[in-house]
Design a protein around this motif. Structure first.
Motif, short mmCIF file in Angstrom:
data_model
loop_
_atom_site.label_atom_id
_atom_site.label_comp_id
_atom_site.label_asym_id
_atom_site.label_seq_id
_atom_site.Cartn_x
_atom_site.Cartn_y
_atom_site.Cartn_z
N UNK A 236 57.49 -0.40 60.85
CA UNK A 236 57.66 -1.16 62.09
C UNK A 236 56.29 -1.49 62.66
N UNK A 237 56.20 -2.48 63.56
CA UNK A 237 54.90 -2.87 64.15
C UNK A 237 54.40 -1.83 65.13
N UNK A 238 53.10 -1.89 65.40
CA UNK A 238 52.51 -0.96 66.35
C UNK A 238 52.82 -1.35 67.79
N UNK A 239 52.92 -2.66 68.05
CA UNK A 239 53.20 -3.13 69.40
C UNK A 239 54.68 -3.46 69.56
N UNK A 240 55.13 -3.54 70.80
CA UNK A 240 56.54 -3.79 71.07
C UNK A 240 56.95 -5.20 70.65
N UNK A 241 58.19 -5.31 70.22
CA UNK A 241 58.77 -6.61 69.90
C UNK A 241 60.22 -6.61 70.36
N UNK A 242 60.73 -7.74 70.83
CA UNK A 242 62.13 -7.79 71.25
C UNK A 242 63.05 -7.45 70.08
N UNK A 243 64.03 -6.60 70.31
CA UNK A 243 64.92 -6.17 69.23
C UNK A 243 65.72 -7.33 68.65
N UNK A 244 65.97 -8.36 69.47
CA UNK A 244 66.75 -9.50 69.00
C UNK A 244 65.88 -10.62 68.43
N UNK A 245 64.62 -10.32 68.16
CA UNK A 245 63.71 -11.36 67.67
C UNK A 245 64.04 -11.79 66.24
N UNK A 246 64.67 -10.91 65.48
CA UNK A 246 64.98 -11.21 64.08
C UNK A 246 66.36 -11.82 63.95
N UNK A 247 66.53 -12.63 62.90
CA UNK A 247 67.83 -13.23 62.61
C UNK A 247 68.55 -12.38 61.55
N UNK A 272 69.78 0.81 69.40
CA UNK A 272 70.38 -0.36 70.04
C UNK A 272 71.33 -1.08 69.09
N UNK A 273 72.35 -1.71 69.67
CA UNK A 273 73.30 -2.51 68.91
C UNK A 273 72.86 -3.97 68.98
N UNK A 274 72.26 -4.48 67.92
CA UNK A 274 71.80 -5.86 67.88
C UNK A 274 72.50 -6.59 66.74
N UNK A 275 72.45 -7.92 66.78
CA UNK A 275 73.23 -8.73 65.85
C UNK A 275 72.84 -8.50 64.41
N UNK A 276 71.54 -8.28 64.16
CA UNK A 276 71.09 -8.17 62.77
C UNK A 276 71.41 -6.83 62.13
N UNK A 277 72.05 -5.93 62.85
CA UNK A 277 72.48 -4.68 62.22
C UNK A 277 73.63 -4.94 61.24
N UNK A 278 74.43 -5.97 61.51
CA UNK A 278 75.60 -6.25 60.68
C UNK A 278 75.27 -6.40 59.19
N UNK A 279 74.27 -7.22 58.81
CA UNK A 279 73.97 -7.32 57.38
C UNK A 279 73.46 -6.02 56.76
N UNK A 280 72.82 -5.16 57.57
CA UNK A 280 72.40 -3.86 57.06
C UNK A 280 73.62 -3.01 56.72
#
Length: 400
Positions: A236-247, A272-280
């Motif tokens: 993961x990155x060192x700095x914060x990123x929005x959890x929903x930034x990925x598709x 967190x429950x985000x949209x991109x968890x589904x393909x995982x």
């Protein structure tokens, strides 16, 4: 047909359904659609041939599910490599859905599915797998997801050290040969896998989000780091990123490309429950949900299990009890916790703060700090069970 095109076979007696599905699929780039006005069970040997030569078979499951199950069994025995997507009526039972998925169907959708939903499923089932005419050299590694019922429960400790145990080492009294293992830290805001393994946090996930990148082999190769023991790390990155930034599509491609290169892909999930968890979840072969037996934690674990099962009905979810030594005889609250989650507790991770803290501080796995510690041995048993299950699956496939 070009080398990168996808062949999709549509099997249904319902002409109206065929027309609407074909229209939706026709808008996808690089897709060739072949249509058969028939039931899957009526195609006989042609279904097996199609499964060997195409990427995806979409079929309307008949009211007589038994006939479809027989056809699916024949396809499986013939060694078909295509994914299978079933369209069903609104009155299909949960029991029949489970039977279809157990027979090899990747997804069951209602025939009233929207074009957008169908588009998402087709992309999900055809991208990155190289299924058409797949040969024996195509590796399909196991995807193991690690989730947590609360923060600080030891999920990342499990993920990192499970990767270490699965990796193995060539030593005189080894329990298994080394495997190729990668650990993926998808907690964009609080991921700590890099610190646990003393590697540099990567900006790859942020780059994927900012530049809208679908990761190819070159991008992944440049983003991976390797520990001295040979574990590959996508951190993961060192700095914060929005959890929903990925598709979702980006994560799907990432996981599928990694599983084609490694024997085991360990994914450390955020809470967190985000949209991109589904393909995982769709790609996962097994999930370990780390929890303790306190009432609030068990309640949260129950909610998470229900959510994850909605995303992937066939996903095996095992609850691992952390920070507690396995009792010889379970207490009443243990029994009640297992009953509430409808699961047996096979694995327990004892509380060993000293060893775990030293390993984290030094950026080394537990095996390098104290291979005889109870925590290290407990995680080793989890890895051993995974390897044994994989071996049993290969033996069964060979026998069949």
């Amino acid at each position: 047909m070009t080398q990168n095109s996808k062949t999709i076979v549509l099997v249904s007696k319902n002409e109206e359904l065929n027309t609407s599905v074909q229209k939706a699929l026709g808008e996808l780039p690089g897709v060739v659609v072949e249509k058969y006005a028939s039931a899957l069970s009526e195609l006989n040997g042609k279904a097996q041939t199609m499964a060997l030569a195409c990427d995806l078979i979409i079929f309307r499951t008949d009211d007589n599910t038994e006939e479809d199950l027989k056809a699916l069994k024949s396809i499986k025995q013939a060694g078909g490599t295509a994914r299978l997507l079933a369209l069903s009526g609104e009155d299909v039972t949960l029991s029949n859905i489970r039977r279809l998925m157990s027979a090899g169907v990747a997804e069951v959708l209602p025939e009233s599915v929207t074009a957008e939903e169908l588009d998402d499923q087709v992309r999900k089932l055809t991208v990155g797998r190289g299924l058409a005419l797949a040969g024996p050299t195509i590796r399909q590694g196991k995807v193991i997801t690690i989730a947590k019922a609360r923060g600080g429960i030891g999920a990342t400790t499990l993920a990192v050290n499970l990767a270490d145990q699965l990796r193995g080492q060539k030593r005189l009294f080894r329990r298994h040969d080394p495997h190729d293992v990668v650990i993926v830290d998808l907690d964009l805001q609080f991921g700590t896998v890099a610190g646990f393994l003393d590697v540099t946090p990567s900006q790859a996930l942020i780059q994927m989000a900012k530049e809208d990148i679908d990761p190819d082999e070159t991008f992944i190769q440049q983003s991976l780091q390797e520990t001295p023991s040979g574990i590959a790390v996508f951190s993961a990155p060192a700095n914060f990123a929005p959890l929903n930034a990925l598709r979702p599509h980006q994560i799907q491609v990432l996981i599928e490309r990694l599983r084609s290169r490694f024997d085991y892909v360990i994914v450390d999930l955020p809470r967190a429950m985000v949209e991109w968890i589904s393909p995982v979840l769709d790609a996962s072969d097994r999930m370990y949900l780390v929890a303790d037996t306190s009432v609030p934690c068990i309640q949260q674990a129950r909610r998470l299990i229900d959510f994850y099962r909605e995303e992937n009905l066939s996903l095996p979810i095992e609850v691992i009890i952390s920070q507690e030594k396995k009792p010889i005889v379970m207490n009443r609250h243990h029994v009640e916790a297992a009953k509430a989650l409808e699961r047996k507790f096979r694995h327990w991770l004892p509380y060993d703060r000293r060893t775990a803290s030293e390993a984290a501080d030094r950026g080394r796995p537990l095996s390098a700090i104290s291979s005889r510690s109870g925590l290290c041995k407990a995680i080793g048993r989890v890895a051993f069970d995974l390897i044994a299950e994989a071996g049993a699956g290969k033996s069964a496939a060979t026998t069949n």
